[in-house]
Design a protein around this motif. Structure first.
Motif, PDB file in Angstrom:
ATOM      1  N   LYS A 133       1.092   5.304   0.378  1.00 34.35           N
ATOM      2  CA  LYS A 133       0.344   6.396   0.997  1.00 34.35           C
ATOM      3  C   LYS A 133       0.877   7.733   0.477  1.00 34.35           C
TER       4      LYS A 133
ATOM      5  N   MET B 266       0.840  -1.198   0.000  1.00 36.28           N
ATOM      6  CA  MET B 266       0.000   0.000   0.000  1.00 36.28           C
ATOM      7  C   MET B 266       0.879   1.254   0.000  1.00 36.28           C
TER       8      MET B 266
ATOM      9  N   ASP C 142      -6.668   8.634  -8.771  1.00 35.00           N
ATOM     10  CA  ASP C 142      -7.737   7.633  -8.903  1.00 35.00           C
ATOM     11  C   ASP C 142      -7.651   6.922 -10.254  1.00 35.00           C
TER      12      ASP C 142
ATOM     13  N   ASN D 197      -3.783  -0.888 -11.463  1.00 32.12           N
ATOM     14  CA  ASN D 197      -4.091  -1.856 -10.404  1.00 32.12           C
ATOM     15  C   ASN D 197      -3.167  -1.682  -9.198  1.00 32.12           C
ATOM     16  N   ARG D 198      -3.033  -0.460  -8.732  1.00 30.31           N
ATOM     17  CA  ARG D 198      -2.170  -0.139  -7.589  1.00 30.31           C
ATOM     18  C   ARG D 198      -3.006   0.084  -6.331  1.00 30.31           C
ATOM     19  N   GLU D 199      -2.461  -0.324  -5.198  1.00 31.23           N
ATOM     20  CA  GLU D 199      -3.096  -0.034  -3.906  1.00 31.23           C
ATOM     21  C   GLU D 199      -2.537   1.284  -3.400  1.00 31.23           C
ATOM     22  N   ILE D 200      -3.356   2.310  -3.441  1.00 34.93           N
ATOM     23  CA  ILE D 200      -2.919   3.661  -3.060  1.00 34.93           C
ATOM     24  C   ILE D 200      -3.957   4.307  -2.162  1.00 34.93           C
ATOM     25  N   GLU D 201      -3.487   4.907  -1.085  1.00 31.91           N
ATOM     26  CA  GLU D 201      -4.321   5.747  -0.222  1.00 31.91           C
ATOM     27  C   GLU D 201      -3.787   7.167  -0.296  1.00 31.91           C
TER      28      GLU D 201
ATOM     29  N   LYS E 261       9.455   1.220  -3.540  1.00 28.28           N
ATOM     30  CA  LYS E 261       9.509  -0.233  -3.386  1.00 28.28           C
ATOM     31  C   LYS E 261      10.941  -0.719  -3.213  1.00 28.28           C
TER      32      LYS E 261
ATOM     33  N   ARG F 233      -4.508   4.693 -10.226  1.00 26.71           N
ATOM     34  CA  ARG F 233      -4.717   3.537  -9.352  1.00 26.71           C
ATOM     35  C   ARG F 233      -5.515   2.446 -10.067  1.00 26.71           C
TER      36      ARG F 233
END
Length: 244
Positions: A3, A1, A22, A29-33, A126, A25
């Protein structure tokens, strides 16, 4: 994830950034907050409460406090976050690197360039994550480079990280939990209940102690020498280092 934090006094820019993230993402297909702030004071208040971001988009020119000044304060709290400055002028580009900025993004922000920037900065995050540990130290949130960590010692509830450059970092925690986190890396050994060492920095191994390359001495409990020696030799052979 991943952030991400956005800080800009212009609501239209914040909205634009949120739309771009948005879209990115979903398409990748990325997990982003993410979280948005209209002033550096709001952002700094959350960071001081313990909020952490991997990436910060920070406007350079904002009323009250400039993004550059805010970045200097942020660096006192968090040395690991990737800071990307946003501005319509290249005037502050050189100064931005004095606070360890990752990039200097000119406005308007185009989708194609934003996507390339996101690919690049997430890749860097990463890479850093794979070989590092983020800890809340006395100096703030710090990313500890595991390749430069010589050994760790626990005193009560305080973890002391002794780095290759001679720096000592302090954090609160348990050595049991830290040993579990670092177990996957293979080069960390716990010869004593109070110590966790990086075997790459072992200088000498004897029945009584391990002397690290920085000349610090780690005691070996009675009866543990044989197990520690065998573990260390296996590690050297696995790394194809010659033992005579």
């Amino acid at each position: 994830m991943v952030k991400i934090g956005f800080c800009d006094d212009d609501l239209s820019v914040l909205k634009e950034l949120q739309i771009l993230v948005d879209q990115y993402r979903v398409e990748n297909n990325r997990e982003i907050e993410y979280a948005a702030f209209q002033s550096p004071l709001e952002l700094l208040a959350e960071l001081e409460k313990g909020m952490h971001f991997d990436i910060l988009f920070l406007d350079v020119l904002m009323p009250g406090q400039s993004g550059m000044d805010a970045a200097r304060e942020i660096r006192e709290i968090d040395t690991a976050v990737k800071i990307i400055f946003l501005t319509s002028s290249a005037e502050y580009a050189v100064e931005s690197y004095t606070v360890g900025a990752y990039f200097y993004q000119l406005k308007p922000i185009w989708k194609e360039s934003f996507y390339r920037l996101m690919d690049s900065v997430i890749s860097e995050c990463k890479k850093a994550e794979q070989k590092s540990l983020i800890m809340r130290c006395k100096t703030g949130i710090t990313r500890i480079d595991l390749e430069k960590l010589v050994y760790c010692e626990v005193r009560g509830r305080t973890l002391l990280f002794y780095m290759k450059d001679g720096q000592t970092l302090e954090s609160q925690g348990r050595l049991d939990e830290l040993a579990g986190q670092l177990g996957a890396y293979g080069n960390f050994l716990r010869p004593h209940r109070s110590y966790l060492i990086n075997m790459d920095y072992i200088g000498n191994l004897s029945f009584k102690s391990i002397v690290m390359q920085n000349q610090e001495e780690i005691p070996i409990p009675h009866g543990k020498y044989s197990d520690i020696k065998n573990h260390y030799l296996e590690y050297l052979f696995d790394r194809q280092q010659v033992v005579i």
